[in-house]
Design an enzyme around this catalytic site. Sequence first.
Site, PDB file in Angstrom:
ATOM      1  N   ASP A 183     -13.063   8.035 -29.318  1.00  0.00           N
ATOM      2  CA  ASP A 183     -14.718   7.488 -29.161  1.00  0.00           C
ATOM      3  C   ASP A 183     -15.479   8.331 -30.145  1.00  0.00           C
ATOM      4  O   ASP A 183     -16.661   8.856 -29.833  1.00  0.00           O
ATOM      5  CB  ASP A 183     -15.295   7.652 -27.656  1.00  0.00           C
ATOM      6  N   GLU A 222     -15.924  -3.483 -24.886  1.00  0.00           N
ATOM      7  CA  GLU A 222     -16.749  -2.043 -24.465  1.00  0.00           C
ATOM      8  C   GLU A 222     -17.150  -1.632 -26.108  1.00  0.00           C
ATOM      9  O   GLU A 222     -17.051  -2.168 -27.248  1.00  0.00           O
ATOM     10  CB  GLU A 222     -15.935  -0.961 -23.979  1.00  0.00           C
TER      11      GLU A 222
END
Length: 337
Positions: free
Chosen positions: A44, A218
């Site tokens: 991420d 997402e």
Amino acid sequence: MIRRSLTAAVLALAIAGGASAQAGPADTGPINSVITGDIVPTHDPVLVKEHGTYYVFGTGLSEKTSPDLAHWTQQPAPFAKLPDWAAQAVPGSKDMWAPDLSFWNGRWHLYYAVSTFGSNRSAIGLFTSPTLDPKAPDFGWRDEGLVVMSHHEDDYNAIDPNHVIDAQGRHWLSLGSFWGGIKLFELDPRTGKLLHEGEKPVALARRLAPAGGPAPIEAPYIVPRGGHYYLFASYDYCCKGVNSTYYTVVGRSKAITGPYLGRDGSRMMDGQGTIILRADLEEQGRFRGPGHSGFLHDDDGKDYIVYHAYDKANRGAPTLRISPIEWDREGWPVAVR
């Protein structure tokens, strides 16, 4: 329901395989072919630059630096533990996920998510600091507390924050996954917190779940450019090592609130858009599941997309990847991998 945490299995693979990940360059792309150093584990990622140094922050609130985007060095973790308020708000949470960094009002604003695997009882918090350089005399992260929280009854999950300022100078925070998809909240430009407490967020993108299961979406990231807003998001599943099916799509809109459409006019509210990052055929591609993208417009005018992917040559370790972005004649981004 799933989100992109570094699971225990993925972490174990990353730690066990970290040394071999640095033994040779990646296999494609002008940066990815030479990127080296402490690129494992990275999950991420967000990429920013300050005073000639590039910074990557990732889940677990890890921090890496580079002078040139190619050679990366792990730095001490910027935070020793979760803030007390976050640990109390989300019982069972252990670390900070999916950070986002932006500089405004003379301070870096670091948004991050706190959650537990499979739950939408989640929170987004905020730290600020005048600089990212720990050697600077004014360095120091200040805990600004809670920004937004989601609960079991909400149709969104307060994870994966991304801050953006629109053409009118208004501040916004996109976030979310599963539970209704990607959402957008307006922020108070003075505090970086929600401008209107209790107001329902704007829906930007979602995927229609097939019978028998969810349709994952997402990791929103919004980039203003040339009179459009470009929304990047990740579809399908991360966190499964080389079996990850993650890929990244993009849509654009004249308004920050949407609708976001792909090159062919397909709607991100219908789970579509234009693919910008996807793994090669399984029997050929080394890096699987490219996703959770961030974006950097460098001070030399060049653009980059940063993301993680799972390395088949290193037991599926989550690995830092950076691709230059070129813009085609119609104004669409193309990742040079």
